[in-house]
Design an enzyme around this catalytic site. Structure first.
Site, PDB file in Angstrom:
ATOM      1  N   HIS A 229       5.722 -11.827 -10.070  1.00 51.85           N
ATOM      2  CA  HIS A 229       5.711 -10.368 -10.001  1.00 51.85           C
ATOM      3  C   HIS A 229       5.713  -9.768 -11.406  1.00 51.85           C
ATOM      4  O   HIS A 229       6.680  -9.926 -12.144  1.00 51.85           O
ATOM      5  CB  HIS A 229       6.959  -9.940  -9.222  1.00 51.85           C
ATOM      6  CG  HIS A 229       7.083  -8.471  -9.033  1.00 51.85           C
ATOM      7  ND1 HIS A 229       8.171  -7.760  -9.485  1.00 51.85           N
ATOM      8  CD2 HIS A 229       6.270  -7.565  -8.434  1.00 51.85           C
ATOM      9  CE1 HIS A 229       8.032  -6.487  -9.152  1.00 51.85           C
ATOM     10  NE2 HIS A 229       6.887  -6.336  -8.521  1.00 51.85           N
TER      11      HIS A 229
ATOM     12  N   HIS B 174       3.044  -0.725 -15.193  1.00 51.79           N
ATOM     13  CA  HIS B 174       3.670  -0.374 -13.909  1.00 51.79           C
ATOM     14  C   HIS B 174       4.027   1.110 -13.785  1.00 51.79           C
ATOM     15  O   HIS B 174       3.706   1.760 -12.800  1.00 51.79           O
ATOM     16  CB  HIS B 174       4.927  -1.217 -13.679  1.00 51.79           C
ATOM     17  CG  HIS B 174       5.636  -0.841 -12.417  1.00 51.79           C
ATOM     18  ND1 HIS B 174       6.643   0.105 -12.380  1.00 51.79           N
ATOM     19  CD2 HIS B 174       5.454  -1.239 -11.135  1.00 51.79           C
ATOM     20  CE1 HIS B 174       7.054   0.256 -11.131  1.00 51.79           C
ATOM     21  NE2 HIS B 174       6.356  -0.542 -10.359  1.00 51.79           N
TER      22      HIS B 174
HETATM   23  O1  G3P Z   1       2.944  -5.746  -5.331  1.00 56.05           O
HETATM   24  C1  G3P Z   1       4.281  -5.891  -5.008  1.00 56.05           C
HETATM   25  C2  G3P Z   1       5.166  -4.959  -5.810  1.00 56.05           C
HETATM   26  O2  G3P Z   1       4.768  -5.053  -7.148  1.00 56.05           O
HETATM   27  C3  G3P Z   1       5.085  -3.517  -5.364  1.00 56.05           C
HETATM   28  O3  G3P Z   1       5.950  -2.667  -6.024  1.00 56.05           O
HETATM   29  O4  G3P Z   1       6.728  -1.100  -7.763  1.00 56.05           O
HETATM   30  O5  G3P Z   1       6.873  -3.552  -8.165  1.00 56.05           O
HETATM   31  O6  G3P Z   1       4.678  -2.410  -8.190  1.00 56.05           O
HETATM   32  P1  G3P Z   1       6.058  -2.424  -7.611  1.00 56.05           P
HETATM   33 MG    MG Z   2       3.358  -4.088  -8.455  1.00 56.64          MG
END
Ligand code: G3P
Ligand code: MG
Length: 250
Positions: free
Chosen positions: A16, A58
């Site tokens: 992630h 992000h």
């Molecule tokens: O793609 C999974 C996750 O990344 C979604 O939430 O806010 O971490 O981008 P975020």
């Molecule tokens: Mg994400």
């Protein structure tokens, strides 16, 4: 996108924002570490700069993860490229920069896969045009999964590049989201981990979708989801989750 059996009981370990517990999220360092930990897939958030360059980032704003200020979408890439994007995490990462999407794609060799999460934007058409160019330009189309919380945006991706694999993200109302994902002919469904149940997984599978849950850093929780038949787990700690899953026969 072909489904390849992974080494972790068939469950994809998806880093992630890269290996983001140990390196600044979305940077070259986080991607390299995720590769070293043999993550099967790397998730990276994609946004567009004012001058329509696609970058890995992000937040809406620059403050948390760079030494810049203001909204990313209001800045030109040349300005963003000068920002410090690693020191906030730890001094040894100083010198990390905001990556272009094309740079990030080029850093990830086969057979590793890439999940590009498209953040919401008012400039959907331009974003998709750039996305398709970058994926084609880096010859990564067969290894890329495009995801978004925005079903409308995914619908446009489908129209522009029907063969690019898609996944719908969901943070609430999972049944409604699953129906949408099916209508969008998604390859995968990406619910928040709290929404996952055996019946949700079974219904997604019955419709031909894989289920990847976000975000799981706890080994026990990973094993619980494995028993539900999950196909992939987003994690900030890919080495830990890989180790947890390798002990599960499936
Ligand atoms: O793609 C999974 C996750 O990344 C979604 O939430 O806010 O971490 O981008 P975020
Ligand atoms: Mg994400």
């Amino acid at each position: 996108m072909r489904h390849i059996a992974s080494r972790h009981g068939g469950i994809l370990v998806i880093a992630h924002r890269g290996a983001s517990a140990e390196a600044p999220e979305g940077t070259r360092a986080a991607i390299r570490l995720a590769l070293r930990y043999r993550a099967d897939m790397i998730e990276l958030d994609v946004q567009m700069t004012r001058d329509r360059r696609l970058v890995i980032f992000h937040d809406d704003r620059l403050e948390r993860t760079t030494d810049g200020r203001g909204r990313l979408g209001m800045r030109r890439y040349a300005e963003l490229a000068r920002l410090e994007a690693g020191a906030w995490f730890a001094p040894r990462f100083s010198g990390e920069r905001i990556l272009l999407a094309s740079q990030a794609l080029s850093l990830i060799p086969p057979p590793r896969r890439i999940n590009l999460e498209l953040k919401r934007t008012a400039r959907r058409r331009a974003l998709i045009r750039q996305l398709v160019r970058r994926v084609r330009g880096t010859r990564t189309a067969g290894r890329v999964l495009i995801s978004s919380f925005d079903a409308g945006l995914l619908g446009r991706v489908k129209a522009a590049a029907p063969r690019l694999a898609r996944a719908l993200l969901c943070r609430d109302r999972p049944r409604r989201a699953l129906r949408r994902a099916i209508r969008l002919q998604c390859r995968a469904f990406h619910p928040h981990v709290s929404l996952v149940s055996p019946s949700l997984v079974a219904d997604a599978h019955a419709a031909g979708l894989r289920v990847h849950a976000w975000t799981v850093d706890d080994p026990q929780e990973a094993r619980r989801l494995a028993r539900m038949g999950i196909d992939g787990l987003f994690t900030n700690v890919p080495a830990r989750i890989r180790a947890a899953l390798s002990r599960i026969p499936r």
